[in-house]
Design an enzyme around this catalytic site. Structure first.
Site, PDB file in Angstrom:
ATOM      1  N   TYR A  13     -20.657 -27.329 -30.084  1.00 19.59           N
ATOM      2  CA  TYR A  13     -19.546 -26.767 -30.857  1.00 19.59           C
ATOM      3  C   TYR A  13     -18.989 -25.497 -30.205  1.00 19.59           C
ATOM      4  O   TYR A  13     -17.832 -25.130 -30.427  1.00 19.59           O
ATOM      5  CB  TYR A  13     -19.995 -26.485 -32.282  1.00 19.59           C
ATOM      6  CG  TYR A  13     -20.364 -27.740 -33.040  1.00 19.59           C
ATOM      7  CD1 TYR A  13     -19.392 -28.673 -33.378  1.00 19.59           C
ATOM      8  CD2 TYR A  13     -21.679 -28.002 -33.386  1.00 19.59           C
ATOM      9  CE1 TYR A  13     -19.721 -29.832 -34.057  1.00 19.59           C
ATOM     10  CE2 TYR A  13     -22.020 -29.158 -34.068  1.00 19.59           C
ATOM     11  CZ  TYR A  13     -21.049 -30.077 -34.398  1.00 19.59           C
ATOM     12  OH  TYR A  13     -21.381 -31.231 -35.052  1.00 19.59           O
ATOM     13  N   GLU A  22     -21.058 -42.169 -32.100  1.00 15.68           N
ATOM     14  CA  GLU A  22     -21.451 -43.436 -31.497  1.00 15.68           C
ATOM     15  C   GLU A  22     -21.584 -44.555 -32.517  1.00 15.68           C
ATOM     16  O   GLU A  22     -21.960 -44.318 -33.668  1.00 15.68           O
ATOM     17  CB  GLU A  22     -22.813 -43.301 -30.801  1.00 15.68           C
ATOM     18  CG  GLU A  22     -22.846 -42.334 -29.664  1.00 15.68           C
ATOM     19  CD  GLU A  22     -24.208 -42.291 -28.975  1.00 15.68           C
ATOM     20  OE1 GLU A  22     -24.354 -41.511 -28.029  1.00 15.68           O
ATOM     21  OE2 GLU A  22     -25.115 -43.051 -29.386  1.00 15.68           O
ATOM     22  N   HIS A  29     -28.202 -32.346 -41.214  1.00 15.71           N
ATOM     23  CA  HIS A  29     -28.635 -33.546 -40.493  1.00 15.71           C
ATOM     24  C   HIS A  29     -29.842 -34.227 -41.148  1.00 15.71           C
ATOM     25  O   HIS A  29     -30.880 -34.440 -40.524  1.00 15.71           O
ATOM     26  CB  HIS A  29     -28.953 -33.210 -39.036  1.00 15.71           C
ATOM     27  CG  HIS A  29     -27.776 -32.754 -38.248  1.00 15.71           C
ATOM     28  ND1 HIS A  29     -27.807 -32.579 -36.884  1.00 15.71           N
ATOM     29  CD2 HIS A  29     -26.508 -32.420 -38.629  1.00 15.71           C
ATOM     30  CE1 HIS A  29     -26.623 -32.164 -36.458  1.00 15.71           C
ATOM     31  NE2 HIS A  29     -25.826 -32.059 -37.510  1.00 15.71           N
ATOM     32  N   GLN A  79     -26.017 -29.718 -46.287  1.00 15.71           N
ATOM     33  CA  GLN A  79     -25.674 -31.139 -46.289  1.00 15.71           C
ATOM     34  C   GLN A  79     -26.645 -31.957 -47.145  1.00 15.71           C
ATOM     35  O   GLN A  79     -26.498 -33.169 -47.256  1.00 15.71           O
ATOM     36  CB  GLN A  79     -25.680 -31.675 -44.853  1.00 15.71           C
ATOM     37  CG  GLN A  79     -24.627 -31.031 -43.973  1.00 15.71           C
ATOM     38  CD  GLN A  79     -24.754 -31.431 -42.515  1.00 15.71           C
ATOM     39  OE1 GLN A  79     -25.618 -32.212 -42.128  1.00 15.71           O
ATOM     40  NE2 GLN A  79     -23.883 -30.888 -41.677  1.00 15.71           N
ATOM     41  N   TYR A 135     -31.915 -43.953 -27.974  1.00 13.74           N
ATOM     42  CA  TYR A 135     -30.455 -43.875 -27.908  1.00 13.74           C
ATOM     43  C   TYR A 135     -29.955 -42.584 -27.251  1.00 13.74           C
ATOM     44  O   TYR A 135     -28.761 -42.341 -27.226  1.00 13.74           O
ATOM     45  CB  TYR A 135     -29.860 -44.094 -29.298  1.00 13.74           C
ATOM     46  CG  TYR A 135     -30.048 -45.537 -29.721  1.00 13.74           C
ATOM     47  CD1 TYR A 135     -29.141 -46.520 -29.340  1.00 13.74           C
ATOM     48  CD2 TYR A 135     -31.180 -45.934 -30.419  1.00 13.74           C
ATOM     49  CE1 TYR A 135     -29.339 -47.852 -29.670  1.00 13.74           C
ATOM     50  CE2 TYR A 135     -31.387 -47.271 -30.755  1.00 13.74           C
ATOM     51  CZ  TYR A 135     -30.466 -48.221 -30.378  1.00 13.74           C
ATOM     52  OH  TYR A 135     -30.669 -49.544 -30.689  1.00 13.74           O
TER      53      TYR A 135
END
Length: 374
Positions: free
Chosen positions: A266, A245, A152, A90, A255
């Site tokens: 997953y 979210e 991430h 990513q 959070y």
């Protein structure tokens, strides 16, 4: 001398005169009918978009290129002088943000994945745009410690009204790092344009909190925008299987990830049985199942009067654009748009003149402008 805002409005007039390719399909919303105009295509996984005062645009490609769109045409050669991102998983070249005083100083900021012998991480560099080249490239932020994962990275950025830069850093796929305030992963950082901790950060006077951290317990924020009235920073983040979210950033707020979540692993196994816990914030809104959100923008333009105040969110997995009704800081309604387009929406931006713009995530990604149909 014109202000930056005046130049942005002027550039909107320039953009509306550009030769754009319009799709013939008309999309029907609860509040408007619209078409898509293709401004550019053939981009390799475009990730972020910025509008310059002269009417041109800059687009990041995750593959490691910064591209300019001038006079309605994608420049064949990329902007030179970029820092070298690590394009893996990513990771790659991610977000772009203009300095609030860009009109005067031509300064911009880029987030990207970086690799060294110690592993990969999220970095932010500051640079000056000089025609088709970046100069004085300086790394002003680096999330530590590094790790060997390729997911991430977060990387979304936004400036607040005090000219402090907010940077999201994902948990790097190592979820427990998000609850460790001595670790830069899994949170949002707030810094000055020189890379120093912003005054008032929770960790400035607390040795147990890294001094650039503003929030923590965030899994992987890939949407960040400023509310046009309140100035609050709104974000959204990826959940695992469910539990995406939307949050409003508050200094020193936890959070919850992974101590609380509305999603599951997953594999189908619960990550936790808790969705609430004392001292941890509840999301303003969440999706289950996951839509894989990316990019977000409030609409405050005049082209779509009945969309004013709506929050738009791109979706990668569900391949759509989501419009959320916002009233008094709460989500009061939700509408799915572009469900028949079949494109992964990577970024959403409000552009000059009150237009709405999209980037699609694919090896042949596009820049779209949404235009009203009378």
């Amino acid at each position: 001398m014109r202000s930056f805002q005046q130049l942005i409005m002027l550039s909107g007039l320039l953009l509306t005169s550009l030769p754009l390719l319009a799709t013939s399909q008309v999309f029907i919303s609860q509040e408007a009918s619209f078409r898509l105009e293709t401004v550019a295509d053939g981009l390799e996984h475009p990730w972020s978009l910025a509008f310059l005062p002269d009417g041109s645009m800059l687009v990041t490609e995750r593959a490691g290129r910064l591209r300019a769109i001038r006079n309605g045409e994608l420049e064949p050669q990329p902007v030179l002088g970029l820092p070298a991102p690590a394009v893996s998983g990513q990771g790659g070249l991610l977000d772009i943000a203009l300095h609030p005083d860009f009109e005067k100083n031509q300064t911009l900021f880029l987030s990207y994945a970086h690799r060294s012998g110690a592993g990969m991480t999220t970095r932010v560099a500051r640079a000056i745009l000089d025609k088709n080249r970046l100069k004085d490239v300086t790394v002003i932020f680096e999330a530590l410690p590094r790790s060997g994962t390729t997911r991430h990275f977060g990387g979304r950025m936004a400036f607040d009204g005090s000219d402090y830069l907010y940077i999201s850093v994902g948990d790097r796929g190592e979820m427990d790092r998000a609850q460790n305030t001595g670790d830069d992963a899994g949170g949002v950082h707030r810094i000055t344009v020189n890379g120093e901790p912003a005054p008032g950060n929770p960790g400035v006077d607390d040795p147990g909190i890294n001094n650039t951290l503003f929030t923590w317990g965030n899994r992987n924020i890939q949407g960040m925008t400023v509310h046009p009235v309140t100035g609050d920073i709104w974000t959204h983040e990826h959940g695992p299987r469910g539990g995406d979210e939307i949050n409003i950033l508050r200094a020193g707020t936890n959070y919850g990830w992974p101590e609380i979540t509305y999603g599951i692993d997953y594999s189908g196994i619960p990550i936790t049985l808790e969705t609430e816990k004392e001292g941890m914030a509840q999301p303003l809104h969440y999706w289950d199942p996951s839509i894989a959100p990316s990019g977000m923008a409030f609409y405050s333009g005049s082209e779509f009067p009945r969309w004013q105040g709506s929050l738009f969110v791109g979706a990668l997995k569900m391949r759509k654009l989501v419009r959320l009704n916002i009233e008094n800081g709460q989500v009061t309604g939700e509408e799915d748009l572009l469900t028949t387009l079949g494109e992964r929406i990577r970024d959403v931006r409000t552009g000059p003149g009150g237009s709405l713009w999209l980037l699609t995530d694919s090896p042949q990604g596009k820049v779209y402008r949404i235009v009203p149909v009378q």
